[in-house]
Design a protein around this motif. Structure first.
Motif, PDB file in Angstrom:
ATOM      1  N   LEU A 113       0.829  -1.132   0.007  1.00 44.56           N
ATOM      2  CA  LEU A 113       0.147   0.081   0.057  1.00 44.56           C
ATOM      3  C   LEU A 113       0.929   1.385  -0.063  1.00 44.56           C
ATOM      4  O   LEU A 113       0.215   2.370  -0.058  1.00 44.56           O
ATOM      5  N   VAL A 114       2.063   1.158  -0.072  1.00 43.76           N
ATOM      6  CA  VAL A 114       3.075   2.235   0.022  1.00 43.76           C
ATOM      7  C   VAL A 114       3.175   2.803  -1.413  1.00 43.76           C
ATOM      8  O   VAL A 114       3.615   1.836  -2.234  1.00 43.76           O
ATOM      9  N   PRO A 115       2.938   3.931  -1.632  1.00 42.54           N
ATOM     10  CA  PRO A 115       3.260   4.457  -3.141  1.00 42.54           C
ATOM     11  C   PRO A 115       4.957   4.409  -3.302  1.00 42.54           C
ATOM     12  O   PRO A 115       5.438   4.639  -2.559  1.00 42.54           O
ATOM     13  N   ALA A 116       5.187   4.257  -4.489  1.00 46.22           N
ATOM     14  CA  ALA A 116       6.502   4.353  -5.237  1.00 46.22           C
ATOM     15  C   ALA A 116       6.907   5.599  -4.949  1.00 46.22           C
ATOM     16  O   ALA A 116       6.186   6.620  -5.402  1.00 46.22           O
ATOM     17  N   LYS A 117       8.211   6.015  -4.954  1.00 45.50           N
ATOM     18  CA  LYS A 117       8.862   7.290  -4.802  1.00 45.50           C
ATOM     19  C   LYS A 117       9.550   7.630  -5.993  1.00 45.50           C
ATOM     20  O   LYS A 117      10.374   6.604  -6.525  1.00 45.50           O
TER      21      LYS A 117
END
Length: 81
Positions: free
Chosen positions: A5-9
Motif C-alpha cells: 500500500l506504500v506509493p512508489a517514490k
C-alpha cells in the motif's frame, strides 16, 4: 502500513523552477510542468509500476524554495486523475 500500500517514490532534481514550470506562451493561467520533465516522470513510473500510486519528490535549488507551492500545484494539475 503494508508494503503493497506504500506509493512508489519518484525523485527528480531540477536546476531551476523556471525550467521545470512551463508557463511561457501558454494562455492557461495555471502553470504546468515542462514536457521533458513530464516525460521523464512518466518513464520512471512505467519502469517501476506500482498499484498503490506514486509520491513525486522534486528537489529544487535553495533560491527557489519559496516557489515550492507553485511546483506542487503544477505537479498536481498535470497528474490529476
Amino acid at each position: 502500513m503494508p508494503t503493497s500500500l506504500v506509493p512508489a517514490k519518484i525523485q527528480i532534481s531540477v536546476s531551476s523552477v523556471e525550467g521545470f514550470i512551463d508557463a511561457h506562451g501558454s494562455p492557461v493561467i495555471q502553470p504546468h510542468i515542462h514536457p521533458d520533465a513530464a516525460a521523464w516522470i512518466l518513464e520512471e513510473a512505467k519502469e517501476n509500476p506500482c498499484k498503490s500510486g506514486y509520491h513525486i519528490e522534486i528537489g529544487v535549488p535553495a533560491q527557489d524554495l519559496s516557489k515550492k507551492d507553485e511546483v506542487a500545484s503544477a505537479i498536481h494539475a498535470y497528474f490529476q486523475v
